[in-house]
Design a protein around this motif. Structure first.
Motif, PDB file in Angstrom:
ATOM      1  N   PRO A 165       0.842  -1.206   0.000  1.00  0.00           N
ATOM      2  CA  PRO A 165       0.000   0.000   0.000  1.00  0.00           C
ATOM      3  C   PRO A 165       0.876   1.255   0.000  1.00  0.00           C
ATOM      4  O   PRO A 165       1.621   1.488   0.955  1.00  0.00           O
ATOM      5  CB  PRO A 165      -0.804  -0.106   1.307  1.00  0.00           C
ATOM      6  CG  PRO A 165      -0.671  -1.532   1.736  1.00  0.00           C
ATOM      7  CD  PRO A 165       0.660  -1.991   1.239  1.00  0.00           C
ATOM      8  N   LEU A 166       0.788   2.038  -1.066  1.00  0.00           N
ATOM      9  CA  LEU A 166       1.659   3.194  -1.223  1.00  0.00           C
ATOM     10  C   LEU A 166       0.839   4.473  -1.269  1.00  0.00           C
ATOM     11  O   LEU A 166      -0.326   4.471  -1.666  1.00  0.00           O
ATOM     12  CB  LEU A 166       2.481   3.077  -2.509  1.00  0.00           C
ATOM     13  CG  LEU A 166       3.326   1.815  -2.681  1.00  0.00           C
ATOM     14  CD1 LEU A 166       4.038   1.830  -4.022  1.00  0.00           C
ATOM     15  CD2 LEU A 166       4.313   1.654  -1.533  1.00  0.00           C
ATOM     16  N   GLY A 167       1.473   5.550  -0.875  1.00  0.00           N
ATOM     17  CA  GLY A 167       0.850   6.862  -0.975  1.00  0.00           C
ATOM     18  C   GLY A 167       1.753   7.814  -1.726  1.00  0.00           C
ATOM     19  O   GLY A 167       2.955   7.596  -1.819  1.00  0.00           O
ATOM     20  N   VAL A 168       1.146   8.864  -2.266  1.00  0.00           N
ATOM     21  CA  VAL A 168       1.906   9.959  -2.866  1.00  0.00           C
ATOM     22  C   VAL A 168       1.381  11.247  -2.252  1.00  0.00           C
ATOM     23  O   VAL A 168       0.174  11.517  -2.297  1.00  0.00           O
ATOM     24  CB  VAL A 168       1.770   9.993  -4.394  1.00  0.00           C
ATOM     25  CG1 VAL A 168       2.566  11.169  -4.961  1.00  0.00           C
ATOM     26  CG2 VAL A 168       2.248   8.680  -5.008  1.00  0.00           C
ATOM     27  N   VAL A 186       4.234   6.137  -9.884  1.00  0.00           N
ATOM     28  CA  VAL A 186       4.297   5.196  -8.763  1.00  0.00           C
ATOM     29  C   VAL A 186       3.338   4.028  -8.967  1.00  0.00           C
ATOM     30  O   VAL A 186       3.603   2.895  -8.540  1.00  0.00           O
ATOM     31  CB  VAL A 186       4.012   5.932  -7.440  1.00  0.00           C
ATOM     32  CG1 VAL A 186       3.829   4.952  -6.285  1.00  0.00           C
ATOM     33  CG2 VAL A 186       5.136   6.921  -7.129  1.00  0.00           C
ATOM     34  N   ARG A 187       2.231   4.285  -9.655  1.00  0.00           N
ATOM     35  CA  ARG A 187       1.225   3.242  -9.905  1.00  0.00           C
ATOM     36  C   ARG A 187       1.818   2.037 -10.637  1.00  0.00           C
ATOM     37  O   ARG A 187       1.275   0.918 -10.562  1.00  0.00           O
ATOM     38  CB  ARG A 187       0.076   3.855 -10.731  1.00  0.00           C
ATOM     39  CG  ARG A 187      -1.020   2.898 -11.135  1.00  0.00           C
ATOM     40  CD  ARG A 187      -1.789   2.366  -9.935  1.00  0.00           C
ATOM     41  NE  ARG A 187      -2.926   1.569 -10.372  1.00  0.00           N
ATOM     42  CZ  ARG A 187      -2.849   0.297 -10.807  1.00  0.00           C
ATOM     43  NH1 ARG A 187      -1.672  -0.305 -10.833  1.00  0.00           N
ATOM     44  NH2 ARG A 187      -3.929  -0.348 -11.193  1.00  0.00           N
ATOM     45  N   VAL A 193      -2.501   2.358  -4.621  1.00  0.00           N
ATOM     46  CA  VAL A 193      -1.877   3.672  -4.492  1.00  0.00           C
ATOM     47  C   VAL A 193      -2.947   4.698  -4.143  1.00  0.00           C
ATOM     48  O   VAL A 193      -4.033   4.705  -4.739  1.00  0.00           O
ATOM     49  CB  VAL A 193      -1.166   4.092  -5.796  1.00  0.00           C
ATOM     50  CG1 VAL A 193      -0.581   5.500  -5.664  1.00  0.00           C
ATOM     51  CG2 VAL A 193      -0.069   3.100  -6.158  1.00  0.00           C
ATOM     52  N   VAL A 194      -2.636   5.558  -3.190  1.00  0.00           N
ATOM     53  CA  VAL A 194      -3.538   6.644  -2.796  1.00  0.00           C
ATOM     54  C   VAL A 194      -2.809   7.971  -2.980  1.00  0.00           C
ATOM     55  O   VAL A 194      -1.661   8.133  -2.527  1.00  0.00           O
ATOM     56  CB  VAL A 194      -3.996   6.500  -1.330  1.00  0.00           C
ATOM     57  CG1 VAL A 194      -4.772   7.746  -0.888  1.00  0.00           C
ATOM     58  CG2 VAL A 194      -4.844   5.259  -1.151  1.00  0.00           C
ATOM     59  N   ALA A 246       2.273   1.678   3.659  1.00  0.00           N
ATOM     60  CA  ALA A 246       3.568   1.104   4.025  1.00  0.00           C
ATOM     61  C   ALA A 246       4.719   2.029   3.645  1.00  0.00           C
ATOM     62  O   ALA A 246       5.801   1.972   4.249  1.00  0.00           O
ATOM     63  CB  ALA A 246       3.751  -0.246   3.352  1.00  0.00           C
ATOM     64  N   ALA A 247       4.504   2.859   2.637  1.00  0.00           N
ATOM     65  CA  ALA A 247       5.510   3.826   2.203  1.00  0.00           C
ATOM     66  C   ALA A 247       4.808   4.963   1.482  1.00  0.00           C
ATOM     67  O   ALA A 247       3.726   4.779   0.916  1.00  0.00           O
ATOM     68  CB  ALA A 247       6.549   3.183   1.288  1.00  0.00           C
ATOM     69  N   VAL A 248       5.413   6.123   1.512  1.00  0.00           N
ATOM     70  CA  VAL A 248       4.838   7.300   0.868  1.00  0.00           C
ATOM     71  C   VAL A 248       5.910   7.944  -0.011  1.00  0.00           C
ATOM     72  O   VAL A 248       7.057   8.108   0.409  1.00  0.00           O
ATOM     73  CB  VAL A 248       4.330   8.326   1.909  1.00  0.00           C
ATOM     74  CG1 VAL A 248       3.897   9.617   1.229  1.00  0.00           C
ATOM     75  CG2 VAL A 248       3.172   7.735   2.709  1.00  0.00           C
ATOM     76  N   PHE A 249       5.500   8.289  -1.224  1.00  0.00           N
ATOM     77  CA  PHE A 249       6.380   9.001  -2.147  1.00  0.00           C
ATOM     78  C   PHE A 249       6.007  10.479  -2.172  1.00  0.00           C
ATOM     79  O   PHE A 249       4.858  10.846  -1.936  1.00  0.00           O
ATOM     80  CB  PHE A 249       6.263   8.433  -3.566  1.00  0.00           C
ATOM     81  CG  PHE A 249       6.959   7.114  -3.750  1.00  0.00           C
ATOM     82  CD1 PHE A 249       8.239   7.062  -4.282  1.00  0.00           C
ATOM     83  CD2 PHE A 249       6.333   5.925  -3.393  1.00  0.00           C
ATOM     84  CE1 PHE A 249       8.886   5.854  -4.457  1.00  0.00           C
ATOM     85  CE2 PHE A 249       6.978   4.703  -3.562  1.00  0.00           C
ATOM     86  CZ  PHE A 249       8.255   4.664  -4.094  1.00  0.00           C
ATOM     87  N   VAL A 250       6.986  11.286  -2.474  1.00  0.00           N
ATOM     88  CA  VAL A 250       6.761  12.718  -2.616  1.00  0.00           C
ATOM     89  C   VAL A 250       7.627  13.214  -3.754  1.00  0.00           C
ATOM     90  O   VAL A 250       8.745  12.718  -3.964  1.00  0.00           O
ATOM     91  CB  VAL A 250       7.080  13.470  -1.303  1.00  0.00           C
ATOM     92  CG1 VAL A 250       8.543  13.322  -0.935  1.00  0.00           C
ATOM     93  CG2 VAL A 250       6.696  14.936  -1.400  1.00  0.00           C
TER      94      VAL A 250
END
Length: 336
Positions: A165-168, A186-187, A193-194, A246-250
């Protein structure tokens, strides 16, 4: 430099100051790669570096052929050992200024580099590889998790968090369009992805694109990253709800560490970044640049390649400078 190795005219004395052929400013992948190539070309080289690499928080370096998964600190340690073994002078310091000057009867261009310690180096050519700074959204938890589970480059870290489960996270000085483009990238690594719009307004088309790619959307402002037992577990929004991730991208805003170049008068492009030709040459004769100082998209392997290309061009340039001098000396009967 090896004590008994001839310099073949590659070093010179300017008054009482020893002159390097090339001083490399910055000791990351780009700078050390340039130093390695130049010293193997038997040039007298110094690398000035303060030991504060951009990728220091990262545990591993990915996508570098032959060194995939290697800690960045180990790559730098290996690189420093390699160039030192060839005789490159490693100077632990910070360059605070570069000033062009002319020396000798031929008024050849040289550069004086002022260091924070008060020392001055003189050199025939300069390579600036000082990197950039990442400016991320000012959200509690972002700075603490940077390079661990708060990530910026999917090509560097996406595979390690694939299928999770990833976020941006949007915000800061990065435009909503850039953040959305990052989200669609990221997708590629996860079906879950959220996108956290962090209070920004999205157009109908932008929302439709997220739906079309099965990307979740949270409009509310983000209040903090939630960390439990040393691991990011979710993103908290304004109403107190926590969205598990679990991890977030920026997509950070990139700021070049290019003051040394701009103070010299190096030309910049429409985007404000210093412009270089394919070899890394700037608009100022004798000055090259490589890596993230002039290329925000350069990964470690890209930066190393740019440093190598700059080194080859610099050595060729030095040969071009030395040739007419050698001919003049020959005609005068002076020893080679």
């Amino acid at each position: 430099m090896n004590e008994n190795e001839p310099v073949n005219g590659n070093a010179e004395d300017v008054g009482d100051v020893e002159c390097y052929d090339v001083v490399v400013v910055g000791g990351g992948a780009a700078g050390l790669s340039a130093a390695l190539v130049l010293r193997r070309a038997r040039r007298r080289v110094a690398v000035v570096d303060a030991g504060e690499p951009r990728n220091a928080p990262a545990a591993h370096m990915q996508g570098f052929l032959g060194s995939d998964g290697l800690p960045p600190s180990e790559l730098i340690a290996r690189g420093r050992a390699e160039v030192a073994g060839y005789g490159v002078d490693l100077v632990h310091d910070t360059v605070t200024g570069i000033a062009p000057c002319e020396t000798g009867p031929l008024r050849r261009r040289r550069f004086h580099l002022t260091l924070a310690s008060g020392r001055t180096l003189t050199t025939r050519r300069v390579v600036v590889t000082t990197g950039l700074r990442d400016v991320a959204p000012d959200v509690p938890g972002v700075a603490d998790r940077w390079g661990r589970d708060l990530l910026h480059c999917p090509y560097c870290h996406g595979y390690e968090v694939r299928d999770q489960p990833l976020g941006v996270l949007a915000g800061g000085e990065t435009s909503i369009e850039e953040s959305l483009a990052h989200t669609h990238l990221v997708r590629q690594w996860s079906d879950d992805v959220v996108f956290f719009a962090n209070g920004a307004t999205l157009s109908v088309d932008q929302r439709e694109q997220l739906v079309a790619r099965a990307i979740g959307l949270v409009d509310a402002p983000v209040t903090r990253l939630v960390v439990e037992d040393g691991q990011l577990t979710g993103v908290e929004i304004a109403d107190g709800q926590v969205v598990p991730r679990a991890a977030v991208f920026v997509r950070p805003h990139f700021v070049a560490n290019d003051a040394l170049l701009t103070d010299l008068g190096c030309a910049t492009g429409a985007n404000g970044w210093v412009t270089v030709d394919p070899t890394g040459a700037t608009s100022v004769a004798g000055v090259w640049a490589a890596g993230n100082a002039v290329n925000p998209r350069a990964q470690v392997i890209t930066a190393a390649g740019e440093g190598s290309a700059a080194a080859i061009a610099i050595n060729n340039d030095l040969v071009d400078e030395d040739l007419p001098i050698a001919v003049a000396n020959f005609r005068l009967g002076l020893p080679v």
